[in-house]
Motif scaffolding. Structure first.
Motif, short mmCIF file in Angstrom:
data_model
loop_
_atom_site.label_atom_id
_atom_site.label_comp_id
_atom_site.label_asym_id
_atom_site.label_seq_id
_atom_site.Cartn_x
_atom_site.Cartn_y
_atom_site.Cartn_z
N GLY A 53 -12.48 43.70 -82.05
CA GLY A 53 -11.43 42.89 -81.44
C GLY A 53 -10.04 43.29 -81.89
O GLY A 53 -9.16 42.43 -82.02
N LEU A 54 -9.81 44.59 -82.11
CA LEU A 54 -8.49 45.05 -82.56
C LEU A 54 -7.58 45.30 -81.36
O LEU A 54 -7.91 46.08 -80.47
CB LEU A 54 -8.63 46.34 -83.37
N SER A 55 -6.42 44.65 -81.37
CA SER A 55 -5.41 44.87 -80.33
C SER A 55 -4.09 45.23 -81.00
O SER A 55 -3.72 44.63 -82.02
CB SER A 55 -5.22 43.62 -79.47
N VAL A 56 -3.39 46.20 -80.44
CA VAL A 56 -2.08 46.61 -80.94
C VAL A 56 -1.12 46.65 -79.76
O VAL A 56 -1.36 47.36 -78.78
CB VAL A 56 -2.14 48.00 -81.61
N THR A 57 -0.04 45.86 -79.83
CA THR A 57 0.99 45.87 -78.80
C THR A 57 2.33 46.22 -79.44
O THR A 57 2.49 46.14 -80.65
CB THR A 57 1.09 44.51 -78.09
N TRP A 65 1.04 53.86 -78.42
CA TRP A 65 -0.34 53.90 -77.95
C TRP A 65 -0.98 52.54 -78.22
O TRP A 65 -1.57 52.32 -79.29
CB TRP A 65 -1.12 55.01 -78.65
N PRO A 66 -0.85 51.60 -77.28
CA PRO A 66 -1.41 50.27 -77.49
C PRO A 66 -2.93 50.29 -77.44
O PRO A 66 -3.55 51.21 -76.88
CB PRO A 66 -0.82 49.46 -76.33
N LEU A 67 -3.53 49.27 -78.03
CA LEU A 67 -4.97 49.09 -78.00
C LEU A 67 -5.26 47.68 -77.53
O LEU A 67 -4.52 46.74 -77.85
CB LEU A 67 -5.58 49.32 -79.38
N ASP A 68 -6.34 47.51 -76.80
CA ASP A 68 -6.68 46.20 -76.24
C ASP A 68 -8.11 45.83 -76.59
O ASP A 68 -9.05 46.31 -75.98
CB ASP A 68 -6.49 46.20 -74.72
N HIS A 69 -8.25 45.05 -77.65
CA HIS A 69 -9.54 44.47 -78.03
C HIS A 69 -10.61 45.56 -78.18
O HIS A 69 -11.68 45.49 -77.56
CB HIS A 69 -9.98 43.44 -76.99
N VAL A 70 -10.34 46.55 -79.00
CA VAL A 70 -11.25 47.68 -79.17
C VAL A 70 -12.12 47.51 -80.41
O VAL A 70 -11.82 46.73 -81.33
CB VAL A 70 -10.49 49.01 -79.25
N THR A 121 -6.98 54.94 -85.14
CA THR A 121 -5.80 54.11 -85.42
C THR A 121 -4.81 54.77 -86.38
O THR A 121 -3.98 54.10 -86.97
CB THR A 121 -6.25 52.75 -85.99
N ILE A 122 -4.89 56.08 -86.50
CA ILE A 122 -3.98 56.82 -87.37
C ILE A 122 -2.82 57.38 -86.55
O ILE A 122 -3.02 57.88 -85.44
CB ILE A 122 -4.72 57.97 -88.09
N SER A 123 -1.60 57.30 -87.10
CA SER A 123 -0.39 57.93 -86.53
C SER A 123 -0.02 57.39 -85.16
O SER A 123 -0.08 58.10 -84.15
CB SER A 123 -0.56 59.46 -86.47
N ASN A 124 0.39 56.14 -85.13
CA ASN A 124 0.97 55.52 -83.95
C ASN A 124 2.46 55.33 -84.20
O ASN A 124 2.95 55.59 -85.30
CB ASN A 124 0.27 54.19 -83.67
N GLU A 125 3.20 54.87 -83.19
CA GLU A 125 4.64 54.65 -83.34
C GLU A 125 5.02 53.30 -82.75
O GLU A 125 4.50 52.91 -81.70
CB GLU A 125 5.44 55.74 -82.64
N VAL A 126 5.94 52.62 -83.42
CA VAL A 126 6.43 51.34 -82.92
C VAL A 126 7.28 51.57 -81.67
O VAL A 126 8.10 52.49 -81.61
CB VAL A 126 7.26 50.62 -84.00
N LYS A 127 7.06 50.71 -80.69
CA LYS A 127 7.84 50.75 -79.45
C LYS A 127 8.00 49.32 -78.96
O LYS A 127 7.20 48.82 -78.17
CB LYS A 127 7.13 51.62 -78.39
N GLY A 128 9.02 48.64 -79.48
CA GLY A 128 9.22 47.23 -79.17
C GLY A 128 8.84 46.38 -80.36
O GLY A 128 9.00 46.77 -81.51
N ARG A 129 8.33 45.19 -80.08
CA ARG A 129 7.91 44.25 -81.13
C ARG A 129 6.45 44.53 -81.47
O ARG A 129 5.55 44.25 -80.67
CB ARG A 129 8.09 42.82 -80.64
N LEU A 130 6.19 45.08 -82.66
CA LEU A 130 4.83 45.43 -83.05
C LEU A 130 4.04 44.18 -83.41
O LEU A 130 4.46 43.38 -84.25
CB LEU A 130 4.85 46.38 -84.25
N GLU A 131 2.87 44.02 -82.77
CA GLU A 131 1.94 42.95 -83.10
C GLU A 131 0.54 43.53 -83.19
O GLU A 131 0.15 44.39 -82.40
CB GLU A 131 1.98 41.83 -82.06
N VAL A 132 -0.19 43.06 -84.18
CA VAL A 132 -1.57 43.51 -84.38
C VAL A 132 -2.46 42.27 -84.45
O VAL A 132 -2.19 41.35 -85.20
CB VAL A 132 -1.72 44.32 -85.68
N ALA A 133 -3.52 42.28 -83.66
CA ALA A 133 -4.51 41.20 -83.68
C ALA A 133 -5.86 41.79 -84.06
O ALA A 133 -6.24 42.86 -83.57
CB ALA A 133 -4.59 40.51 -82.32
N LEU A 134 -6.56 41.10 -84.93
CA LEU A 134 -7.87 41.57 -85.41
C LEU A 134 -8.88 40.46 -85.28
O LEU A 134 -8.63 39.32 -85.71
CB LEU A 134 -7.74 42.01 -86.88
#
Length: 214
Positions: free
Chosen positions: A162-166, A170-175, A184-197
């Protein structure tokens, strides 16, 4: 009660962001970590360890810091003992300064894993080298104040579900992420970073300052 800074023996650089994170915190040094106190302009209230890594030529005010001495042969690291001393004094938050790098990769790994365990026990934890910082991720949603372009990774200490990154390049949706995956290595912030687990143990590792060119 409140936030304690634990000075550890890993690499540390002074930045305006680090200064703001340390402002107003009580300070405990773990053995050689006291060497960072001079750079940061801090005087710890306690110095903990077996004192096998004491920096040479400490100024008088640092050499005179009250000590809690332990034998070299013990079942906890100096860093864990310093954290325990902070918790005994009522710490509800910890900044582990110098938590990465240095000569001991095993100590760095311990600090990452220990931070996750402490967060699960309700203690707020920030690990930092000044240039990079780590924040444990608990099940639920968390937001972060990093600028666009900030490099970050989500380090899994177990299988993640249930990992989501907005707010990321490179966003992730409930993976689902298998333990040891590099997804999940080497992503970049683009906007307001939120992580749900949804479930699992993880830590956000971010680089608020640009990495040096190799």
């Amino acid at each position: 009660m409140g936030t304690f800074t634990i000075l550890l023996g890993g690499d540390l650089v002074r930045t305006p962001r680090l200064d703001s994170q340390l402002a107003g915190a009580r300070v405990i040094a773990a053995d050689g970590g006291i060497g960072h106190a001079r750079m940061l302009g801090l005087t710890p209230e306690l110095w903990v360890g077996d004192f096998d890594s004491v920096p040479a030529d400490l100024p008088h005010d640092l050499a005179a810091v009250p000590r809690q001495v332990f034998p070299a042969e013990k079942d906890k690291t100096d860093g864990e003992l310093a954290i325990a001393a902070a918790l005994e004094r009522g710490a509800t938050g910890l900044v582990l300064a110098g938590a990465f790098g240095g000569k001991r990769a095993d100590h760095a790994f311990l600090h990452l894993a220990l931070a996750v365990r402490l967060a699960e026990a309700g203690i707020s934890v920030l690990l930092t080298s000044g240039a990079q910082e780590g924040i444990p991720l608990l099940p639920g949603k968390a937001g972060f104040d990093y600028a666009d372009g900030t490099l970050f990774s989500v380090l899994g200490f177990s299988d993640l579900s249930g990992l989501s990154v907005t707010g990321a390049k490179w966003p992730l949706d409930h993976v689902e992420v298998a333990f040891g995956s590099s997804l999940t290595i080497s992503n970049e912030v683009k906007g307001r970073l939120e992580v749900a687990l949804g479930h699992g143990r993880a830590l956000l590792l971010a680089h608020p300052y640009p990495l040096p060119e190799s």
